[in-house]
Design an enzyme around this catalytic site. Sequence first.
Site, PDB file in Angstrom:
ATOM      1  N   LYS A 101       0.278   4.171  -0.473  1.00 26.94           N
ATOM      2  CA  LYS A 101      -0.442   5.432   0.542  1.00 26.94           C
ATOM      3  C   LYS A 101      -0.280   6.615  -0.508  1.00 26.94           C
ATOM      4  O   LYS A 101      -0.401   6.557  -1.752  1.00 26.94           O
ATOM      5  CB  LYS A 101       0.142   5.822   1.743  1.00 26.94           C
ATOM      6  N   SER A 126       3.245  -2.217  10.333  1.00 23.97           N
ATOM      7  CA  SER A 126       4.844  -1.895  10.762  1.00 23.97           C
ATOM      8  C   SER A 126       5.422  -3.266  10.327  1.00 23.97           C
ATOM      9  O   SER A 126       6.273  -4.064  11.005  1.00 23.97           O
ATOM     10  CB  SER A 126       5.009  -1.644  12.400  1.00 23.97           C
ATOM     11  N   GLY A 148       2.025   2.200  10.604  1.00 28.43           N
ATOM     12  CA  GLY A 148       3.098   3.438  10.637  1.00 28.43           C
ATOM     13  C   GLY A 148       3.619   4.049  11.819  1.00 28.43           C
ATOM     14  O   GLY A 148       4.328   4.827  11.908  1.00 28.43           O
ATOM     15  N   GLU A 179      -6.626   4.501   7.860  1.00 30.01           N
ATOM     16  CA  GLU A 179      -6.461   5.802   7.653  1.00 30.01           C
ATOM     17  C   GLU A 179      -7.836   6.516   7.032  1.00 30.01           C
ATOM     18  O   GLU A 179      -7.959   7.789   7.210  1.00 30.01           O
ATOM     19  CB  GLU A 179      -5.153   6.060   6.840  1.00 30.01           C
ATOM     20  N   HIS A 224      -9.333   1.175   4.831  1.00 28.68           N
ATOM     21  CA  HIS A 224      -8.320   1.150   5.497  1.00 28.68           C
ATOM     22  C   HIS A 224      -8.103   2.062   6.845  1.00 28.68           C
ATOM     23  O   HIS A 224      -9.112   3.116   6.780  1.00 28.68           O
ATOM     24  CB  HIS A 224      -7.282   1.877   4.646  1.00 28.68           C
ATOM     25  N   ASN A 264       0.944  -1.377  -0.036  1.00 29.42           N
ATOM     26  CA  ASN A 264      -0.067  -0.153  -0.024  1.00 29.42           C
ATOM     27  C   ASN A 264       0.818   1.093   0.114  1.00 29.42           C
ATOM     28  O   ASN A 264       1.576   1.512   1.115  1.00 29.42           O
ATOM     29  CB  ASN A 264      -0.820  -0.082   1.446  1.00 29.42           C
ATOM     30  N   GLU A 309      -5.335  -5.225  10.760  1.00 27.98           N
ATOM     31  CA  GLU A 309      -4.556  -4.137  10.970  1.00 27.98           C
ATOM     32  C   GLU A 309      -4.779  -3.377  11.891  1.00 27.98           C
ATOM     33  O   GLU A 309      -5.650  -2.247  12.007  1.00 27.98           O
ATOM     34  CB  GLU A 309      -4.460  -3.221   9.533  1.00 27.98           C
TER      35      GLU A 309
END
Length: 253
Positions: free
Chosen positions: A12, A214, A174, A98, A96, A10, A168
Amino acid sequence: MPRVKLVAGNWKMYTTAGSARDLAAAVRNGLGAEDRVAVALCPPFPWLPIVAEALAGSRISLGAQDVYPEKEGAFTGEVSPGMLLDAGCRYVIVGHSERRHVIGEKDTLINLKARAALEAGLSVILCVGEKLEERDANKTESVLDNQLTWGLRDVSSSQVDRLVVAYEPVWAIGTGRNATPEQAQQAHVFLRWRFSQLYGEKSANSLLIQYGGSVKADNAKDLLSQADVDGALVGGASLKADSFLAIVRAALP
Ligand code: PEP
């Protein structure tokens, strides 16, 4: 049948047109003829055609990072499932963290996106995961249950063979702090059990459940060797061909 692991990058909101082309080409060259693991790259929307061209004729699939649940219309800034298919996408990431927690998407919209993408023929990577305060309050399973159940509401059993679930944990994305292999395995077992309640044991046994958060070259092997971890959704470490390829190699049987 053993599940073939899927490692997806991904990207991003990173890369330029040039670096996206170079990164896709480097992953392609590094992967060679390896076919014991499935690989997908999810660049930003504008680079989809560029990356599609760089991957043409390879075994690497193209994926998008989001989709809008309408075929067409006055939805400024949005991209439809059909457009993604036309651009050469096989996968799309939906839900996701985010998008859930930075952009504010709710389960109802995520469900509409998953349904529209599956109906159009895309494969969906549905992301679920708890926040740190939810884990600390022993709410991990109820959060995962909720996100999975809502995300898949009205998704038919004939469509779930094109579904991938990505666990996730929000606190691991991240942050450099990955879930331990045991924490990942425990969450994956729960998700597979819950999925089996919804779609039966056979579908649950073939469901791919990726871990994301991560994942790096040096922790990938431990995570990916867990029985219910069927691949990885990789953010930061997918932006360099070497680290991404090391994760792909860690997923080999
Ligand atoms: C992700 O973007 O889905 C992700 C897991 O990011 P990172 O690997 O950087 O934690």
